[in-house]
Design a protein around this motif. Structure first.
Motif, mmCIF file in Angstrom:
data_model
loop_
_atom_site.group_PDB
_atom_site.id
_atom_site.type_symbol
_atom_site.label_atom_id
_atom_site.label_comp_id
_atom_site.label_asym_id
_atom_site.label_seq_id
_atom_site.Cartn_x
_atom_site.Cartn_y
_atom_site.Cartn_z
ATOM 1 N N GLY A 274 11.694 51.630 15.857
ATOM 2 C CA GLY A 274 11.329 50.408 16.539
ATOM 3 C C GLY A 274 12.546 49.641 17.018
ATOM 4 O O GLY A 274 13.641 50.185 17.177
ATOM 5 N N GLY A 275 12.375 48.345 17.261
ATOM 6 C CA GLY A 275 13.471 47.510 17.742
ATOM 7 C C GLY A 275 12.995 46.556 18.811
ATOM 8 O O GLY A 275 11.791 46.281 18.939
ATOM 9 N N LEU A 276 13.930 46.020 19.590
ATOM 10 C CA LEU A 276 13.605 45.077 20.651
ATOM 11 C C LEU A 276 13.482 45.800 21.983
ATOM 12 O O LEU A 276 14.333 46.631 22.334
ATOM 13 C CB LEU A 276 14.684 43.992 20.752
ATOM 14 C CG LEU A 276 14.734 42.976 19.611
ATOM 15 C CD1 LEU A 276 15.854 41.976 19.860
ATOM 16 C CD2 LEU A 276 13.404 42.249 19.455
ATOM 17 N N ARG A 277 12.433 45.472 22.742
ATOM 18 C CA ARG A 277 12.195 46.059 24.057
ATOM 19 C C ARG A 277 12.139 44.920 25.072
ATOM 20 O O ARG A 277 11.304 44.018 24.954
ATOM 21 C CB ARG A 277 10.877 46.841 24.067
ATOM 22 C CG ARG A 277 10.767 47.865 22.941
ATOM 23 C CD ARG A 277 11.746 49.011 23.114
ATOM 24 N NE ARG A 277 11.672 49.972 22.033
ATOM 25 C CZ ARG A 277 12.604 50.132 21.116
ATOM 26 N NH1 ARG A 277 13.685 49.350 21.139
ATOM 27 N NH2 ARG A 277 12.485 51.042 20.175
ATOM 28 N N LEU A 278 12.997 44.963 26.060
ATOM 29 C CA LEU A 278 13.072 43.937 27.091
ATOM 30 C C LEU A 278 12.569 44.500 28.409
ATOM 31 O O LEU A 278 12.875 45.650 28.761
ATOM 32 C CB LEU A 278 14.513 43.445 27.280
ATOM 33 C CG LEU A 278 15.075 42.435 26.267
ATOM 34 C CD1 LEU A 278 15.117 43.029 24.860
ATOM 35 C CD2 LEU A 278 16.480 41.997 26.683
ATOM 36 N N LEU A 279 11.784 43.706 29.128
ATOM 37 C CA LEU A 279 11.337 44.095 30.465
ATOM 38 C C LEU A 279 11.847 43.070 31.476
ATOM 39 O O LEU A 279 11.708 41.861 31.269
ATOM 40 C CB LEU A 279 9.820 44.192 30.540
ATOM 41 C CG LEU A 279 9.191 45.558 30.252
ATOM 42 C CD1 LEU A 279 7.677 45.508 30.426
ATOM 43 C CD2 LEU A 279 9.784 46.645 31.121
ATOM 44 N N PHE A 280 12.432 43.578 32.571
ATOM 45 C CA PHE A 280 13.010 42.739 33.610
ATOM 46 C C PHE A 280 12.260 42.946 34.923
ATOM 47 O O PHE A 280 11.686 44.011 35.171
ATOM 48 C CB PHE A 280 14.486 43.086 33.821
ATOM 49 C CG PHE A 280 15.370 42.767 32.653
ATOM 50 C CD1 PHE A 280 16.026 41.549 32.577
ATOM 51 C CD2 PHE A 280 15.562 43.687 31.629
ATOM 52 C CE1 PHE A 280 16.857 41.245 31.504
ATOM 53 C CE2 PHE A 280 16.382 43.392 30.553
ATOM 54 C CZ PHE A 280 17.029 42.166 30.489
ATOM 55 N N ASP A 281 12.306 41.941 35.767
ATOM 56 C CA ASP A 281 11.739 42.005 37.115
ATOM 57 C C ASP A 281 12.855 42.403 38.077
ATOM 58 O O ASP A 281 13.753 41.618 38.373
ATOM 59 C CB ASP A 281 11.157 40.648 37.499
ATOM 60 C CG ASP A 281 10.473 40.671 38.862
ATOM 61 O OD1 ASP A 281 10.555 41.704 39.563
ATOM 62 O OD2 ASP A 281 9.864 39.649 39.232
ATOM 63 N N GLY A 282 12.775 43.655 38.571
ATOM 64 C CA GLY A 282 13.795 44.145 39.490
ATOM 65 C C GLY A 282 13.524 43.822 40.944
ATOM 66 O O GLY A 282 14.291 44.212 41.819
ATOM 67 N N GLY A 283 12.399 43.127 41.206
ATOM 68 C CA GLY A 283 12.108 42.711 42.572
ATOM 69 C C GLY A 283 11.340 43.755 43.365
ATOM 70 O O GLY A 283 10.911 44.788 42.852
ATOM 71 N N ARG A 284 11.184 43.458 44.634
ATOM 72 C CA ARG A 284 10.391 44.306 45.528
ATOM 73 C C ARG A 284 11.300 45.246 46.307
ATOM 74 O O ARG A 284 12.338 44.840 46.826
ATOM 75 C CB ARG A 284 9.571 43.427 46.479
ATOM 76 C CG ARG A 284 8.654 44.201 47.409
ATOM 77 C CD ARG A 284 7.677 43.294 48.139
ATOM 78 N NE ARG A 284 6.573 42.890 47.275
ATOM 79 C CZ ARG A 284 6.442 41.699 46.736
ATOM 80 N NH1 ARG A 284 7.345 40.758 46.959
ATOM 81 N NH2 ARG A 284 5.402 41.406 45.965
ATOM 82 N N LEU A 285 10.902 46.498 46.389
ATOM 83 C CA LEU A 285 11.649 47.506 47.131
ATOM 84 C C LEU A 285 11.073 47.635 48.536
ATOM 85 O O LEU A 285 9.860 47.695 48.715
ATOM 86 C CB LEU A 285 11.582 48.863 46.429
ATOM 87 C CG LEU A 285 12.144 48.941 45.006
ATOM 88 C CD1 LEU A 285 11.958 50.346 44.448
ATOM 89 C CD2 LEU A 285 13.610 48.541 44.977
ATOM 90 N N ALA A 286 11.961 47.692 49.500
ATOM 91 C CA ALA A 286 11.530 47.953 50.873
ATOM 92 C C ALA A 286 11.208 49.434 51.027
ATOM 93 O O ALA A 286 11.609 50.273 50.208
ATOM 94 C CB ALA A 286 12.635 47.541 51.849
ATOM 95 N N ALA A 287 10.489 49.770 52.085
ATOM 96 C CA ALA A 287 10.108 51.164 52.323
ATOM 97 C C ALA A 287 11.332 52.062 52.401
ATOM 98 O O ALA A 287 11.314 53.204 51.930
ATOM 99 C CB ALA A 287 9.292 51.269 53.611
ATOM 100 N N ARG A 288 12.416 51.564 52.972
ATOM 101 C CA ARG A 288 13.628 52.387 53.078
ATOM 102 C C ARG A 288 14.223 52.684 51.701
ATOM 103 O O ARG A 288 14.866 53.723 51.496
ATOM 104 C CB ARG A 288 14.666 51.691 53.957
ATOM 105 C CG ARG A 288 15.190 50.375 53.411
ATOM 106 C CD ARG A 288 16.246 49.768 54.325
ATOM 107 N NE ARG A 288 16.760 48.510 53.790
ATOM 108 C CZ ARG A 288 16.182 47.331 53.950
ATOM 109 N NH1 ARG A 288 15.049 47.239 54.660
ATOM 110 N NH2 ARG A 288 16.719 46.241 53.424
#
Length: 345
Positions: A274-288
Motif C-alpha cells: 500500500g501507500g499514498l496514491r496521488l492523482l493529478f489533472d494533466g489537462g486536455r490533449l489536442a488531436a495532434r
C-alpha cells in the motif's frame, strides 16, 4: 534464466521439458501443475467451484512466480517450466513478476499441426483410469480453439516457435536447446519495476481529450487498466514524477506541472504494502497530441480514451473509486483527501 515451454494442452511440453533438463547444463524442472494440485488440496471446494481452470485463481499465478523465483534462487542455473499459457494477461502477470525479480524468461512455443496434435491427444493414456483419461483428452480437445486463436495472435508473435509436427520428443528438446543457445529464443522484453519492500508513493496523471474522456493504459505486467504514472523516485517531487512517467510511457512532454486532484491512502493488502496514491489533472490533449502517443511495448500494450462509465469495466475497484473522486474534485476545483478510496476530512 527460465525456459518457459508453452503450447496447446497435449503438445508434449512436459515430456520435452524432462528431456531438456538433460541437454541444458545446470537446469532444473519446475512444473506449475504441482502448484495447481496443491491448491486443489488447500482451497475450499466452494472457491475451486468458482473457476473452470486453476489458472484463473490469482493465488495460482502469484504462487507460480514466487515458487519459480525461490527455486531459481535456491538452485541457480536454468529453470525449465512446461506450462500452457493462452491468456495474454496471465502471461504478462507471470512474466512481469519474474522480470521484477530480474529473471530472464525465454518463451518457446511447441506447435505441431492441428491434425497431428489431435492425433497425439487421442493417444494419451497417462492415469490408468479410462474415465479420467477420457476426461483429460476431452479437456485438451476443448481448448484447441483458444490455443489456435492465441497462436495466431499474441502467442505466435511473443514466443520462439518450434514446429514439432515431424519431431520426436528428443528431437524437439534438442531444437529448443539449440534455439536457447543460439539466442533465437531471446529474453522476453517485458518490463516491471522491482516489487516494493515497504509503502510506496505513486503519482498518476489524468489526461483528457476534446470530448472530456480520459486516457487509460493497459500494462503488460499486471491485470487491469491503469492511469499513466508510476512510483515516485527518492527525492523526486510527485507532480514531476507524474510528468516523467507520462513522457516515458506514452511519449508526451507536458507543458505545465499538473494540478493535484486527490491524495488516497491505499491500505496494505499482502503481498502489497500500500501507500499514498496521488492523482493529478494533466489537462486536455489536442488531436495532434493524441496522434503522437507512443507505447513502450515491453511495458504497455494499449491505450484508449474512455468515459467514467466505461472505466468501470476496465479498472480494478480500488482504482475506479479513486478515479470517481478525482473527477468530482476536478468538477469542483478542489483537492480531496481519501483513505482507502473514501473521502475524509
Amino acid at each position: 534464466m527460465i525456459v518457459w515451454i508453452n503450447g496447446a494442452f497435449g503438445a508434449g511440453k512436459s515430456s520435452t521439458a524432462r528431456e531438456l533438463v538433460g541437454l541444458i547444463p545446470h537446469s532444473t524442472l519446475y512444473d506449475p501443475e504441482a502448484t495447481g494440485a496443491e491448491l486443489r488440496r488447500l482451497l475450499p471446494a466452494k472457491r475451486l467451484a468458482e473457476v473452470d481452470d486453476y489458472q484463473d485463481l490469482p493465488i495460482w499465478r502469484r504462487l507460480v512466480v514466487d515458487t519459480a523465483a525461490a527455486l531459481h534462487a535456491e538452485v541457480g542455473g536454468v529453470l525449465v517450466v512446461p506450462m500452457t499459457l493462452l491468456r495474454q494477461e496471465y502471461r504478462d502477470e507471470i512474466f512481469g513478476g519474474l522480470a521484477a525479480r530480474r529473471i530472464d524468461v525465454r518463451h518457446v512455443l511447441l506447435a505441431p499441426e492441428e491434425t497431428i496434435l489431435r492425433t497425439r491427444i487421442d493417444g494419451r493414456a497417462e492415469y490408468g483410469d479410462p474415465g479420467v483419461d477420457a476426461d483429460v483428452r476431452r479437456w485438451c480437445h476443448d481448448h484447441i480453439p483458444a490455443y489456435r486463436e492465441a497462436a495466431a495472435g499474441w502467442l505466435g508473435a511473443d514466443a520462439h516457435t518450434v514446429d514439432t509436427s515431424a519431431l520426436t520428443v528428443a528431437e524437439t528438446a534438442r531444437a529448443v536447446a539449440d534455439a536457447v543457445r543460439a539466442g533465437r529464443a531471446a529474453p522476453c522484453g517485458i518490463v516491471q519495476t522491482p516489487e516494493p519492500t515497504r509503502e510506496t508513493l505513486a503519482a498518476g496523471v489524468l489526461l483528457f481529450d476534446e470530448e472530456d474522456r480520459f486516457l487509460l493504459v493497459d500494462p503488460t505486467y499486471k491485470p487491469g487498466w491503469e492511469f499513466p504514472g508510476g512510483v515516485v523516485e527518492s527525492g523526486e517531487p510527485p507532480a514531476r514524477a507524474g510528468m516523467r512517467e507520462v513522457a516515458e510511457e506514452i511519449g508526451l512532454e507536458l507543458d505545465a506541472v499538473p494540478r493535484l486532484l486527490l491524495v488516497d491512502w491505499e491500505r496494505p493488502q499482502p503481498p502489497g504494502f500500500g501507500g499514498l496514491r496521488l492523482l493529478f489533472d494533466g489537462g486536455r490533449l489536442a488531436a495532434r497530441d493524441t496522434a503522437r502517443l507512443r507505447l513502450p511495448g515491453a511495458e504497455l500494450r494499449a491505450w484508449r480514451f474512455v468515459t467514467e462509465e466505461e472505466a468501470a469495466d476496465l479498472l480494478p475497484p480500488v482504482r475506479y473509486d479513486r478515479l470517481r473522486w478525482a473527477l468530482r474534485a476536478r468538477e469542483r476545483g478542489t483537492v480531496l483527501n481519501l483513505e482507502a478510496g473514501v473521502p475524509v476530512g
